[in-house]
Design an enzyme around this catalytic site. Structure first.
Site, short mmCIF file in Angstrom:
data_model
loop_
_atom_site.label_atom_id
_atom_site.label_comp_id
_atom_site.label_asym_id
_atom_site.label_seq_id
_atom_site.Cartn_x
_atom_site.Cartn_y
_atom_site.Cartn_z
N SER A 162 46.23 36.88 35.22
CA SER A 162 46.77 38.16 35.68
C SER A 162 47.06 39.26 34.60
O SER A 162 46.08 39.77 33.87
CB SER A 162 48.25 37.79 36.34
OG SER A 162 48.85 39.14 37.10
N ASP A 188 47.04 46.15 37.74
CA ASP A 188 46.95 45.10 36.44
C ASP A 188 45.72 44.44 36.31
O ASP A 188 44.90 44.89 37.20
CB ASP A 188 48.20 43.89 36.67
CG ASP A 188 48.01 43.07 37.62
OD1 ASP A 188 47.40 43.36 38.89
OD2 ASP A 188 48.58 42.10 37.84
N ASP A 236 44.04 41.72 37.12
CA ASP A 236 43.48 41.10 38.17
C ASP A 236 43.86 41.83 39.71
O ASP A 236 43.30 41.29 40.63
CB ASP A 236 43.92 39.59 38.60
CG ASP A 236 45.33 39.44 38.79
OD1 ASP A 236 46.25 40.35 38.44
OD2 ASP A 236 45.59 38.33 39.60
N ASP A 249 46.27 42.29 41.47
CA ASP A 249 47.09 42.22 42.77
C ASP A 249 48.37 43.09 42.68
O ASP A 249 49.33 43.00 43.58
CB ASP A 249 47.43 40.55 42.79
CG ASP A 249 48.10 40.03 41.33
OD1 ASP A 249 48.24 40.98 40.34
OD2 ASP A 249 48.53 39.02 41.35
#
Length: 578
Positions: free
Chosen positions: A162, A317, A319, A321
């Site tokens: 992440s 961000d 990734d 999500d």
């Protein structure tokens, strides 16, 4: 005198090295051992940390620094995790074979080793007897959460860290299909599944003995991306305006392709990606920390927004999500980053009023109480959950959920997890509607403050080297809670670890809640993903319905001062050094 290398530690390292399937980490460990045997203090400390115990598998899956050792992310640790998950699935579905064998979706981000970890997982799961569909190239985390629900998969894996630093990677696990009720399909694992999978991982034998297939998995390609885009682009209203100028940044992550495609598809065509941050780069070269919440992370986006005279900045961000938003502040003639709580209340209010969302609006216990006040006034239900989307997504009847750490679920039937891409579409719609009406998102927050009060939030985050300090600080707070915070007496202290759904509204969780006579609130809890103790602060300013912009500005200043006093008093209560 240089520290001596402990013989037991050396033997463990050598045994691990002999079982490591990756020549790169074998060589790295050999070099580290050589330095440690020469007595280099830093090498001995690094080796001890690398073998401080297995990297813990929990409700966040796995996450940690990459490198050799059982306490690092590497091919050996991932191999054991994949086999442990396979064994859990096969034990949970003992009669499932052939076309009914457990089905697993696997995706990955663009970090170093992510593709290798994903392919290794696919090969081990197939060899164990599972069916596997692997993403053809890197992609956003929400894509796999979507795929688990869309394909009725029994599990999903995303290799991602992440918004962690470049040296880290991680392993996120979802359950679904025959292993979850509808509310839990495509949701991150929670107890007892995490402990059950962890036990299977611990029972896995040597890595060299784990069967690995040469192939046999299917590929998830553009058809999945098209299905996902079709699902999320159905959200914006066809009759809402589209005239808004957007600057978008993916922070060197994997979000640009689908974010821009989704915005363009629904008619938001005036989109300006930040070129230096648009393409995936595992080094994250333009930011000190690839988290849009961190100071300086969206500076390039703000600079571009001023040049192109944008109406809104949307940041995902790495990734994709999570979603952060900055907007021009008409009161200060400057750009302003919305807090996670401010964006949460704007999204919930918008979806209820303009999209007719009816049902449960959920937020975590550490998020602001503001959303609850707003949706209750609109005749909707509110729910408070434990921290993390693994809990928020499971709120019965959820139609919208958010957490203060810029995570938002705007389409729970499509992605039952936080999704920064579908959120970006709602943000664009809100900004366009505000612009068409001659107002702004900041002014909508002003209106909500007049109607429900001004809720201001902040944080005190304490990073530690020694994890035992976190437990010590929590115990100190329980033993000697402050009698007063920011000049107001503490009227309640709830130990959330000893609570129950009847007394706190929540299952037991590690944390302490302090409430004051003037409605301020502090929640203290350990971070679930970092070596930190976090204090979540909230104050409320009651606002007159006819308050002017100047009045609101004065209230904001008072709220900011109140938060600073709370922060200082919590530092004193935890006996932090000045």
């Amino acid at each position: 005198m240089s520290p001596a290398l402990d013989a037991a530690l050396r033997d463990r390292a050598l045994a691990w090295q002999a079982d490591d399937p990756d020549p790169a980490t074998r060589e790295a460990l050999a070099a580290l051992l050589e330095r440690a045997e020469r007595g280099e203090e830093s090498a001995v400390a690094e080796l001890a940390d690398a073998f401080a115990g297995p990297l813990a598998f929990g409700t966040a899956g796995l996450r940690g620094a990459m490198g050799p050792g059982e306490n690092r992310m590497n091919l050996a640790v991932v191999s054991r995790a994949a086999r442990g998950l396979a064994d859990h699935l096969l034990a949970s579905l003992p009669q499932a074979r052939g076309e009914q064998a457990p089905l697993v979706m696997i995706g990955y981000d663009a970090r170093y080793n992510s593709r290798a970890f994903a392919e290794r997982s696919a090969a081990i799961l197939v060899a164990a007897g599972c069916r596997v569909r692997l993403l053809d190239r890197f992609g956003p985390t929400p894509l796999i959460a979507f795929a688990v629900r869309r394909h009725g998969a029994d599990a999903g894996i995303v290799v991602t860290a992440s918004h962690n630093p470049p040296a880290d990677n991680g392993y996120k696990v979802y359950l679904g299909g025959r292993l979850a009720e509808d509310s839990g399909r495509g949701v991150q694992i929670v107890p007892p599944a995490d402990a059950q999978i962890a036990a299977r991982i611990a029972a896995t034998g040597p890595v060299r003995d784990i069967p690995v297939a040469d192939g046999g998995w299917e590929e998830l390609g553009d058809a999945l991306r098209e299905d996902y885009l079709a699902a999320i682009t159905a959200l914006p209203r066809e009759d809402s305006p589209r005239q808004v100028r957007i600057v978008h940044t993916a922070l060197h992550g994997v979000g640009t392709e689908l974010a821009v495609a989704a915005l363009h598809r629904v008619g938001f065509t005036d989109v300006h990606p930040v070129a230096k941050q648009a393409d995936p780069d595992p080094d994250f070269p333009t930011v000190a920390f690839p988290n849009p919440e961190e100071k300086g992370a969206i500076d390039l986006a703000l600079e571009q927004a001023r040049v192109v005279e944008a109406d809104v900045v949307i940041a995902n961000d790495p990734d994709a999500d999570r979603c952060a938003v900055a907007v021009p502040d008409p009161h200060r003639d400057a750009w302003r980053m919305l807090t996670g709580d401010e964006l949460g209340v704007l999204l919930g209010d918008h979806l209820a009023r303009h999209h007719g969302y009816r049902g449960v609006f959920a937020s975590s216990v550490v998020s602001s109480r503001w959303l609850g006040e707003v949706v209750t006034a609109l005749g909707q239900e509110r729910a408070t959950t434990l921290t993390g989307f693994k809990w928020i997504s499971r709120a019965p009847g959820i139609v919208f959920g958010y957490e203060e750490a810029i995570g938002y679920c705007v389409l729970p039937d499509v992605v039952r997890d936080k999704d920064g891409l579908s959120t970006a579409l709602v943000v664009a719609e809100m900004a366009a509607m505000a612009k068409a009406a001659g107002t702004s998102l900041v002014e909508r927050l002003d209106d909500l403050a007049r109607e429900h009060g001004l809720y201001a939030t902040g944080q005190l985050s304490i990073r530690v080297e020694d994890l035992s300090r976190i437990g010590a600080m929590m115990q100190q707070l329980r033993d000697r809670p402050p009698r007063e915070l920011a000049g107001s007496s503490v009227t309640a202290m709830q130990d959330l670890a000893h609570g129950s759904a009847e007394t706190t509204g929540l299952p037991p969780t590690e944390g302490v809640l302090l409430a004051t006579r003037d409605d301020a609130r502090v929640i203290v809890r350990p971070s679930g993903t970092e070596p930190k103790l976090k204090c979540y602060l909230e104050v409320i300013e009651r606002i007159a319905a006819d308050a002017s912009s100047a009045d609101l500005g004065a209230h904001r200043e008072r709220a900011a001062e109140h938060l600073e006093r709370l922060r200082a008093d919590m530092e004193a209560a935890l006996e932090l050094p000045e």
